[in-house]
Design an enzyme around this catalytic site. Structure first.
Site, PDB file in Angstrom:
ATOM      1  N   ASN A 622       6.965  -0.056   6.222  1.00 48.77           N
ATOM      2  CA  ASN A 622       8.420   0.058   6.371  1.00 48.77           C
ATOM      3  C   ASN A 622       9.014   0.912   5.257  1.00 48.77           C
ATOM      4  OD1 ASN A 622       7.963  -1.728   8.422  1.00 48.77           O
ATOM      5  ND2 ASN A 622       9.017  -3.450   7.483  1.00 48.77           N
ATOM      6  N   ASP A 623       8.744   0.517   4.009  1.00 48.58           N
ATOM      7  CA  ASP A 623       9.280   1.276   2.882  1.00 48.58           C
ATOM      8  C   ASP A 623       8.620   2.634   2.751  1.00 48.58           C
ATOM      9  OD1 ASP A 623      11.401  -0.138   1.808  1.00 48.58           O
ATOM     10  OD2 ASP A 623      10.127  -1.471   0.655  1.00 48.58           O
ATOM     11  N   CYS A 670       0.843  -4.086   6.462  1.00 51.61           N
ATOM     12  CA  CYS A 670       1.656  -5.259   6.791  1.00 51.61           C
ATOM     13  C   CYS A 670       3.093  -4.906   7.178  1.00 51.61           C
ATOM     14  CB  CYS A 670       1.664  -6.248   5.628  1.00 51.61           C
ATOM     15  SG  CYS A 670       2.269  -5.562   4.084  1.00 51.61           S
TER      16      CYS A 670
END
Length: 753
Positions: A622-623, A670
């Site tokens: 995500n980041d 993740c």
């Protein structure tokens, strides 16, 4: 013209509706530019441009004059999407005469497009009788005004205010996906008390009773203010005491009270009528040029909140939750969700927050379709109305048409059927048709996550978000409180591995008792940077984790937001220090594996260095994606630029696996990408050892992986890795999935109207 621009912007911000904005714009621009005509044309649903407001042309032409794209000078400006400055408009080949406007008298023409997010919304025009070329300063002024107007029109379009010029009866609002799935249901608005900006639209049946109720509320507030003034009399000077008198005066029937009474008599509920009047006055005061008067806006707002609290508390009714409840509000909490009777909550919409907000994480864990950050949603007017929540794309529809409802109902039915059919996979291994095993783990943060994850066959925890227990308190949890929380998670999954990420706050995750105020939080003080600056917080958490693992030995510790080797080395030193202390205290604990999250671009290029110093690596996609693409995935304005399948992201992910494995270190992923069944095939082919996702994605991912061979996945990866853009990647994956009959498991990516 700068002063004129400021004045116009203030007036626009204080306007009550779109039509008022348009009238202000055309009037003030005409005056500021000393022209004879200023007009606004807006695009409607048929891509034609309608005259919506004018100062100088015949008023009868408003709503009547319509031009197609590239028709007339206005249509020509819209088609070119750039300004057109003409000294003699009639001589231009695109000039078109509309007798109802009376515009044949005007020679000079300057038109600029109104554009928002690359979409042409309309055209802003000024005209004059005398032949003259508008100068560069005038052209720049009009372009600036069109940019101001674009944001207002885009908001009006999103909120349905433009339906009068041909929009569909249904309205669509965009946010960001919070939890996958589709829900169709009835809206229940949850509003905080005494919030003037979120009072639900209400009408009243008994006007006389409502007026009496309102007067009782005003009387109660008057008494409160008098008592407060009496208590403070000896501590205030004369000027400050006058403020209390002014408050009481504003409540009189000749002031605010009178305006509200009129609205109640027209059929509005007291609380909603009061909020409308107060906010109107707040806008008026806020737009005043005099600093003293501008400051009075806060006084009006304060008084408004006091009265509203009485009106809402006195009229408080128990919320009724229909069978298909969709909760809508600004800042929803876990306790609000808990109030909905079991089985009735089908969807969630929040006008604030992000996909990483606590409520979104909770929604994913319990499988409730959710949309976050729907900033344009006029939620106070949606009580009791039908709403569709599309958690796949981040869309919300109010008052859907029959056709749209049928389309989404088919998706709901398909999802139910699909989940039921996947239940048989729970006990089966996650392996390809040629027996290549892939570990499927879950991301958790609550005990509710653990229960669902175990039921769906999770083989471990790739990410336990330790910040969530911190968010649920009004102070830092003690070492023992943390130990017990962590012990519950470790015991629930034992003997399977649980990967606990150390405290990750900052960015869009803040603690109410430890606020971090920064201009650019995502590039600021967050993750490991915070905890290393506060070793007392870090050490307590590490001690709690280690003590919780005693006798279970299924703990892994993971460090977030690491961007250099020195951060890792300092963290390792502190972890070994805590471990040594506990051994001295008599605890029999094994040193757990330590890992680093790869989630900032610099870490991608240091993967080998990190891998040489740790036991495992884990990618936070995500980041990593938002940093690589320079796109805040939680910002609805740019969310459409956030592409997990961007070639740069895929190449970075592939490189991380190669570099990690070159050092003999396992690597997991993740982020949300791991839970995307299509992406899971690519990640497996790249060589990721563990895919960690929300529990609701487990069976879908397992189903896809069990349906293909590793060779098929590797062939698909080879094709994808040479493609130049996200669109090509998606088309390639879609085609491959259709050939293998797996497209039903992947949410269709068809375009929306």
């Amino acid at each position: 013209m700068l002063n004129s621009l400021r004045s116009i912007v203030q007036e626009v911000n204080a306007a009550a509706d779109l039509q008022s904005v348009l009238e202000i714009i055309v009037t003030r621009i005409q005056e500021a530019m000393h022209t004879e005509v200023c007009s606004v044309y807006l695009r409607n649903a048929n891509a034609t441009f309608t005259l919506m407001a004018t100062k100088g042309l015949h008023k009868d032409a408003v709503g009547q004059v319509k031009l197609s794209l590239n028709e007339g000078l206005v249509g020509y400006v819209a088609a070119r999407e750039e300004p057109l400055n003409l000294e003699d408009a009639e001589s231009h080949p695109k000039f078109q005469y509309f007798p109802e406007t009376g515009e044949e008298r005007f020679c000079s023409f300057l038109g600029v497009p109104i554009i928002h997010h690359r979409q042409i919304l309309g055209v802003l025009v000024v005209q004059q009788r005398a032949k003259r070329k508008f100068d560069e300063g005038e052209e720049a002024f009009l372009i600036t005004m069109s940019a101001q107007l674009a944001a207002v029109i885009a908001h009006a379009e999103a909120t349905g205010a433009l339906r009068t010029i041909g929009q569909k009866s249904e309205a669509r609002f965009m946010g960001v996906p919070g939890a996958a799935g589709v829900a169709i249901g009835q809206c229940v608005v949850v509003s905080p008390l005494a919030d003037l900006y979120s009072v639900p639209y209400q009408t009243c049946d008994a006007v006389e009773d409502e007026l009496l109720f309102f007067q009782q509320g005003l009387a109660a507030v008057r008494e409160d203010i008098k008592k407060l003034a009496a208590e403070l009399e000896n501590r205030l000077n004369k000027e400050e005491r006058v403020l209390f008198d002014a408050y009481i005066g504003m409540l009189d029937d000749t002031a605010l009270g009178g305006e509200v009474t009129e609205k109640i008599m027209s059929g509005l509920g007291a609380a909603y009528a009061w909020s409308e009047v107060i906010l109107d006055h707040v806008k008026t005061f806020s737009s005043m040029s005099d600093p003293y008067l501008r400051e009075r806006a806060s006084d009006v707002r304060d008084l408004g909140g006091r009265v509203l609290a009485y009106l809402q508390e006195s009229a408080k009714k128990e919320l009724i939750y229909p069978e298909n409840t969709i909760l809508v509000g600004e800042d929803l909490t876990a306790s609000v969700l808990a109030e909905v009777p079991e089985g009735r909550l089908v969807g969630i919409v929040s006008t604030r927050g992000s996909s990483n907000s606590h409520i979104a994480i909770l929604a994913r864990s319990i499988g409730i379709p959710t949309v976050m950050g729907a900033v344009d949603l006029p939620f106070t007017r949606l009580e009791g109305r039908e709403v569709i929540v599309d958690g796949y794309r981040g869309s919300v529809y109010s008052d859907p048409s029959d056709g749209l409802r049928e389309q989404y109902q088919a998706i709901v039915d398909e999802d139910v059927e699909l989940v039921a059919g996947l239940e048989v996979l729970k006990e089966l291994p996650c392996e390809t048709t040629d027996h290549h095993r892939v570990a499927l783990w879950v991301n958790t943060g609550l005990m509710a996550d653990a229960m669902i994850s175990i039921e769906r066959g999770a083989e471990g925890v790739g990410l336990y978000r330790t910040e969530i227990p911190f968010m649920l308190r009004d102070r830092f949890p003690s070492e023992e409180e943390q130990r017990q929380t962590y012990r519950d998670q470790l015991a629930a999954f034992a003997p399977h591995t649980v990967t606990m990420r150390t405290l990750d706050v900052g960015g869009d995750k803040s603690l109410p008792y430890f606020p971090i105020e920064e201009e650019n939080p995502f590039l600021g003080w967050r993750g490991i940077r915070v905890t290393l600056d506060h070793p007392e917080i870090f050490l307590v958490q590490i001690r709690a984790m280690l003590k919780a693992s005693e006798g279970l030995d299924n703990l892994r510790i993971m460090l977030p937001m690491v961007s250099n080797i020195s951060e890792l080395e300092i963290a390792q030193m502190l972890i070994h220090r805590a471990y040594g202390e506990l051994l001295e205290e008599g605890h029999r604990i094994e040193m757990p594996p330590l890992g680093v999250m790869i989630e900032v671009p610099c870490a991608v290029y240091q993967t080998r260095d990190f891998a040489a110093r740790v036991d495992f690596l884990s990618v936070g996609s995500n980041d990593l994606t938002q940093y690589l693409l320079a796109v805040d995935r939680n910002n609805p304005r740019v969310a459409d630029l956030y592409h997990s399948m961007h070639p740069a992201v895929l190449r970075a992910l592939y490189q991380i696996v190669k570099d990690s494995h070159s050092q003999g270190v396992s690597v997991s992923i993740c982020g949300e990408l791991a839970g995307d069944p299509a992406a899971a095939l690519l990640l497996m082919a790249m060589g990721y050892d563990v895919l960690s996702m929300s529990a609701t994605s487990l069976l879908k991912v397992k189903s896809v992986i069990r349906s293909v061979s590793l060779q098929q996945a590797e062939t698909l990866l080879e094709e994808v890795m040479i493609l130049p853009d996200t669109e090509s990647v998606n088309r390639c994956i879609d085609a491959a999935l259709r050939q293998t009959g797996l497209s039903r498991i992947i949410r269709p990516l068809e375009s929306e109207d």
